[in-house]
Enzyme design. Structure first.
Site, PDB file in Angstrom:
ATOM      1  N   ASP A   7     -18.871  20.639  44.480  1.00 47.42           N
ATOM      2  CA  ASP A   7     -18.770  20.517  45.933  1.00 47.42           C
ATOM      3  C   ASP A   7     -19.679  19.350  46.316  1.00 47.42           C
ATOM      4  OD1 ASP A   7     -18.374  20.940  48.655  1.00 47.42           O
ATOM      5  OD2 ASP A   7     -19.941  22.458  48.779  1.00 47.42           O
ATOM      6  N   GLU A  67     -13.920  19.197  45.130  1.00 43.48           N
ATOM      7  CA  GLU A  67     -13.405  19.373  46.482  1.00 43.48           C
ATOM      8  C   GLU A  67     -13.140  18.019  47.111  1.00 43.48           C
ATOM      9  OE1 GLU A  67     -14.655  22.837  48.954  1.00 43.48           O
ATOM     10  OE2 GLU A  67     -15.424  21.239  50.258  1.00 43.48           O
ATOM     11  N   ASP A 139     -23.673  25.921  48.715  1.00 42.46           N
ATOM     12  CA  ASP A 139     -23.007  24.806  48.026  1.00 42.46           C
ATOM     13  C   ASP A 139     -22.614  25.194  46.600  1.00 42.46           C
ATOM     14  OD1 ASP A 139     -23.169  22.694  50.087  1.00 42.46           O
ATOM     15  OD2 ASP A 139     -25.313  22.979  49.829  1.00 42.46           O
TER      16      ASP A 139
END
Length: 163
Positions: A7, A67, A139
């Site tokens: 991420d 992502e 996260d």
């Protein structure tokens, strides 16, 4: 198969490592790569690259899920996110790791069942799917969700016959 979920972010990049054996997933490790806001942009990107390189060398993933960038109201933040994402994609590709890219809505839908799930819902479902995981923050939970999504997509691709 060992999978890395990422991420990306300039301030904090979440990461998660899982093992996928068919439909069975197990947690290996997770954490956050943080950079100091006092550092120059170039130094922060270099620190992110070095930390990611260390992770890849330590865990030897065969695949990675990253992502995709979402556009928010602050163009500067979006640009910094894109630069961090570029470092992450480059680091994985340089190490020979196959990368899948996933929109945030797809990750949420894959893990929670709805594309507009909250961060708390994602965290809770990741904790349920990987019960042995001590999740290092939001996260890291998002990164584990990306890794889970990547595992599901790889498993689906293997089940679909090719011509």
């Amino acid at each position: 198969m060992i999978l890395l979920g990422l991420d990306p972010g300039l301030g904090t990049t979440g990461w998660g490592i899982i093992a996928a054996d068919g439909n069975r997933l197990s947690h290996i490790a997770n954490g956050q790569i943080k950079t100091d806001t006092k550092w120059s942009l170039a130094t922060r990107l270099l620190a992110l690259d070095a930390a990611l390189t260390d992770l890849i060398l330590e865990y030897q993933p065969t695949g990675a899920g990253v992502e995709e960038v979402f556009v928010n109201s602050n163009p500067q933040s979006t640009l910094k996110l894109g630069q961090a994402r570029g470092v992450v994609l480059l680091g994985a590709a340089r190490a020979g790791v196959d990368v899948g890219e996933y929109a945030a809505r797809l990750v949420k839908k894959s893990v929670v069942g709805v594309g507009n799930a909250s961060k708390d819902q994602v965290h809770a479902m990741v904790a349920r799917l990987l019960p042995s995981a001590k999740i290092a923050g939001a996260d890291a939970a998002d990164a584990l969700a990306v890794a889970i999504t990547h595992a599901h997509h790889l498993a689906s691709a293997r089940r679909i016959p090719t011509r």
